[in-house]
Design an enzyme around this catalytic site. Sequence first.
Site, short mmCIF file in Angstrom:
data_model
loop_
_atom_site.label_atom_id
_atom_site.label_comp_id
_atom_site.label_asym_id
_atom_site.label_seq_id
_atom_site.Cartn_x
_atom_site.Cartn_y
_atom_site.Cartn_z
N ASP A 218 52.08 91.51 56.09
CA ASP A 218 52.47 92.56 55.15
C ASP A 218 52.91 91.92 53.84
O ASP A 218 53.48 90.82 53.82
CB ASP A 218 53.61 93.40 55.73
CG ASP A 218 53.67 94.80 55.14
OD1 ASP A 218 53.25 95.74 55.82
OD2 ASP A 218 54.11 94.93 53.97
N ASP B 24 49.01 89.15 51.14
CA ASP B 24 48.32 90.03 50.21
C ASP B 24 46.87 90.07 50.69
O ASP B 24 46.14 89.08 50.60
CB ASP B 24 48.41 89.46 48.80
CG ASP B 24 47.60 90.26 47.78
OD1 ASP B 24 46.87 91.19 48.18
OD2 ASP B 24 47.67 89.92 46.58
N VAL B 25 46.44 91.22 51.22
CA VAL B 25 45.12 91.27 51.85
C VAL B 25 43.97 91.15 50.85
O VAL B 25 42.82 90.98 51.26
CB VAL B 25 44.95 92.57 52.69
CG1 VAL B 25 45.91 92.59 53.86
CG2 VAL B 25 45.07 93.82 51.82
N SER C 281 39.82 106.57 57.59
CA SER C 281 40.56 107.83 57.48
C SER C 281 39.56 108.97 57.53
O SER C 281 38.39 108.80 57.14
CB SER C 281 41.32 107.88 56.15
OG SER C 281 41.80 109.19 55.88
N TYR D 44 40.49 106.64 47.22
CA TYR D 44 40.84 106.48 48.63
C TYR D 44 39.68 106.90 49.55
O TYR D 44 39.34 106.19 50.50
CB TYR D 44 42.08 107.32 48.93
CG TYR D 44 42.66 107.18 50.31
CD1 TYR D 44 43.45 106.10 50.65
CD2 TYR D 44 42.43 108.16 51.28
CE1 TYR D 44 44.01 105.98 51.91
CE2 TYR D 44 42.97 108.06 52.54
CZ TYR D 44 43.76 106.96 52.86
OH TYR D 44 44.30 106.86 54.12
N LYS E 232 37.70 104.46 52.12
CA LYS E 232 37.71 104.70 53.55
C LYS E 232 36.30 104.96 54.09
O LYS E 232 35.99 104.62 55.24
CB LYS E 232 38.62 105.88 53.87
CG LYS E 232 40.11 105.57 53.67
CD LYS E 232 40.57 104.38 54.48
CE LYS E 232 42.09 104.28 54.57
NZ LYS E 232 42.53 103.09 55.33
#
Length: 244
Positions: free
Chosen positions: A37, A60-61, A139, A152, A156
């Site tokens: 995270d 940090d992805v 999502s 978003y 997704k």
Amino acid sequence: MTLLNDQVAIVTGGAQGIGLSIARTFVDHGAKVVLGDLNIEAAQAAAAELGDAAFAVRCDVTSESDVRGLVASAVERFGALDIMVNNAGITRDATMRKMELDDFRLVLDIHLTGTWLGTREAAAVMRPRGSGSIINISSISGKVGNLGQTNYSAAKAGIVGMTKAAAKEVARDGVRVNAIQPGLIRTAMTEAMPQKAWDAKMAEIPMDRAGEPAEVGSVATFLASDLSSYMTGTVLEVTGGRYM
């Protein structure tokens, strides 16, 4: 019954919400879990709550080196990596007329690039071992699109395509890649939405209730375990029947 005895998992965005619930369910089923995270303090608090089977790593992805280091930390600490959950994400909602380009790019980068990096780095460790389960959190917004979420919803939806393509690449090496599409799940983020918006979403759910984070955790556990050993490239909706 414990389904993940001695398995090692990484959960990105694991400090809170759905990510933490997935991690908690994994620990309950016997796994050791690394919480990745950006908020290391929150991740450390979450790991302390989960006990000796968990530890936290700042990640940090969107950073290739951070994600590579996260995977290396899991292998160094626990000796293996069996399960990767790419869950980290943010929202920056606005209509297209009002959305800043930076916010569009940021959401795509965290969700899509982050998931790609996590999938790539986990697969690099799993393929030589001939096994592994990668679970990408999409999502329902990636299926139907939501007003004010062009960034978003695009991200997704992209995760679904990426999951299917990656699944084809690594299937012969014994690595499975699947996705989950949650619907309205009761978290601090969703409960902060205006009551009118909440009621509108509830009206679309045949089961007439919001989902609980643990219900996403249960589906992730199924995909992580041998119960789903012949499943790859699939997308499981956890929505209470919304948009079926």
